[in-house]
Design a protein around this motif. Sequence first.
Motif, PDB file in Angstrom:
ATOM      1  N   LEU A  61      17.927   9.656  14.504  1.00  0.00           N
ATOM      2  CA  LEU A  61      18.647   8.483  13.989  1.00  0.00           C
ATOM      3  C   LEU A  61      17.681   7.354  13.651  1.00  0.00           C
ATOM      4  CD1 LEU A  61      21.766   8.461  16.348  1.00  0.00           C
ATOM      5  CD2 LEU A  61      21.786   8.825  13.875  1.00  0.00           C
ATOM      6  N   ASN A  62      16.646   7.201  14.447  1.00  0.00           N
ATOM      7  CA  ASN A  62      15.638   6.184  14.126  1.00  0.00           C
ATOM      8  C   ASN A  62      14.926   6.520  12.822  1.00  0.00           C
ATOM      9  OD1 ASN A  62      16.269   4.784  16.432  1.00  0.00           O
ATOM     10  ND2 ASN A  62      14.460   5.408  17.579  1.00  0.00           N
ATOM     11  N   ALA A  72      17.589   3.232  12.978  1.00  0.00           N
ATOM     12  CA  ALA A  72      18.464   2.723  14.040  1.00  0.00           C
ATOM     13  C   ALA A  72      17.748   1.906  15.109  1.00  0.00           C
ATOM     14  CB  ALA A  72      19.189   3.891  14.703  1.00  0.00           C
ATOM     15  N   THR A 110      23.676   4.281  20.685  1.00  0.00           N
ATOM     16  CA  THR A 110      23.553   5.576  20.012  1.00  0.00           C
ATOM     17  C   THR A 110      24.851   5.933  19.304  1.00  0.00           C
ATOM     18  OG1 THR A 110      21.951   6.311  21.676  1.00  0.00           O
ATOM     19  CG2 THR A 110      23.014   8.017  20.359  1.00  0.00           C
ATOM     20  N   ALA A 166      25.139   3.835  16.093  1.00  0.00           N
ATOM     21  CA  ALA A 166      24.193   4.308  15.079  1.00  0.00           C
ATOM     22  C   ALA A 166      24.661   5.625  14.472  1.00  0.00           C
ATOM     23  CB  ALA A 166      22.805   4.468  15.701  1.00  0.00           C
TER      24      ALA A 166
END
Length: 655
Positions: A388-389, A394, A406, A409
């Motif tokens: 996700l980052n 995120a 989390t 995101a």
Amino acid sequence: MTSTEIERELRTMQNSLEAPFLKARAAGDQDEMDRLQGIADEIDLLLDQVVLIGLAELALRVAQIRARIEKKAAEIQDFNTITLAEVKEKLKEILDFSSEDEIAAAEAAPASGPARDVPVIAEPPVADAGGALILTEAHLVALWRRSLFPIDDSRIVVFGLRGCRPVDFGGTDFVAGHEIAMTPVDYLNMNCTIGQWRPGHGIALFPGSTVPFGTVIQQLIPAGGQGVNRMGRGRMKRYRAGWHKRREREAGHWALIQECAITIQRTGNDPLYDDDDPWEAGRIAGDNIHCAFHMGVDGKVADAPFSSAGCQTIAGTVRKGQRSTEAGPWKRFITPFARQLGSQKECEYILLDAEEVRMMIRTHCSGNTVILRFGSEGPLVRQLQVALNAKAGAALAIDGDFGPSTFRALVDFQDANVGIHADDGIVGPMTASLLGIDLPAFDFNGAIGGGAGHAGPTGLGTVPASSVPGATAVAPMMSPGAPLAFGKLTRAKHGQVFNDKVIQIAARLGCDPNHLMAVMAFETGQTFAPDQKNHAGSSAIGLIQFMPNTAAGLGTSSKKLAGMSAIEQLDFVEKHVAMHSRGKPLASVSDVYMTVLLPAAVGMPESHILFQKPSKAYEQNRGLDRDGSGTITKAEAAARVADKLVVGMRQHNLG
């Protein structure tokens, strides 16, 4: 210190009484038990009054109770006889370290470390023969392991099942298994189950509701749904025994109070919660677990409704402000959390959908992967956070804890990449593929045998997600009876024989049966009708819209196809796909769809151009050119089928 800090100290003091109370009970020392319970009751009374009395008196009473616990009677003072000078000195001492409480501080959840997680070995359930649904401890172990939830065997875990009800309406004792019955959630009757699980010691079930009452929803639609909500599925880490509705205190009733982050939906457009309602996550809403104040079942009793604007409720009654007035299933439910020493003070709450429970009972989720959701923990969650980052910017902490950040995101990522109708905040094969992570295959026997229930994040034993265009993978082997995309719909229309036949055909074709179901859903507009005519007015017909010349090439005709049952027509679906795949692997939903749209593109890259300007073929398929580039790639052409697959894999369609 603030009154919040004093309240925390009081609770610490009360907790310190537990060990000596249990020791006295083991020794049969009733006098010591009575003394300790008396102190605990006094602390309870003071906790009830903590917001009503001044800090000076509060601090003095805390000191008195501490002295009683330590049996230092000489230090105990009488507030009524303390001198004015002593009051001023005590007040100055308190104010030097105090400030007025702020709501945020008072409501802050306590910090918690890693959850306790122990191996649990459960007795394998009796082989399911398709009859009554018997929920056993083995199924709960498997459900926890599939969602990567830790299991703490030191205390009761509370769980909710949305969409089924215990056959025994009265509330049960802790035994190895209980029968449940699927019941549609109608927001008017208590059609859910609230359960308690002592890992290793059985489960108890109670009728109740996990949704708000319909009239409340309807009344608050004009306010955008504020003031009412439906809790999301997942693991809520801390519920504490206490007063339902803080402002009522001892005038209310004893319940389990939400003291952790949760996820909720609000609806501002209709009286139902569905895919387009927005999500919120955090320590919000105050969704406690409390008495429903009614005991009706199926509307056969006049007081069948339940009292909830989002709280989880258990059938039963209680007279607010009066101890020991609990009745019905609620009395059994709250007993382990009674307001006395030796009782359990807090618990986790896990909310699941009844359909996933039915799947676990019927099929052991064979052929499925693990899933990641709110409350999951471990290395796979860290992989999710890294993805996700990288893909959504995120900026999540890589802590392996699937919490509110989390969740938010992930929902944002699903909104942007799959659509608002698929933003459930759960990572299954579809979302995992988009994020570039593999989910391990779920192993029921491993889960109930004390293992993790999967091969771990290394990729051993994984079923790579191939649910969107561009993903390549070996098709998962599925057994008859396994849940399918749109399986609930086709089972209702054509029977389980249809679903099982799709699974068998897919195994012979070397494709994912869910992909085949998505193609048929797209081609028929989700009717799965063997005589479905083409919506655009062409002469195509049936499950994959056979053209007349296509039918002739298969040794039949459009008229004969239209007269067949859906189960019979599947033979020609298989024959057509096998003919046009020419032995090539059908590793993605786009490859399966290409056997219908343009067989020459089977096995080609997703960037392969199917149609481009200027051409008649492009003009006929202009609607597939999503980016308006003048070219239509294989991925673009299959995108709507992939969208259909997302819909089919939703819990209300999967079956």
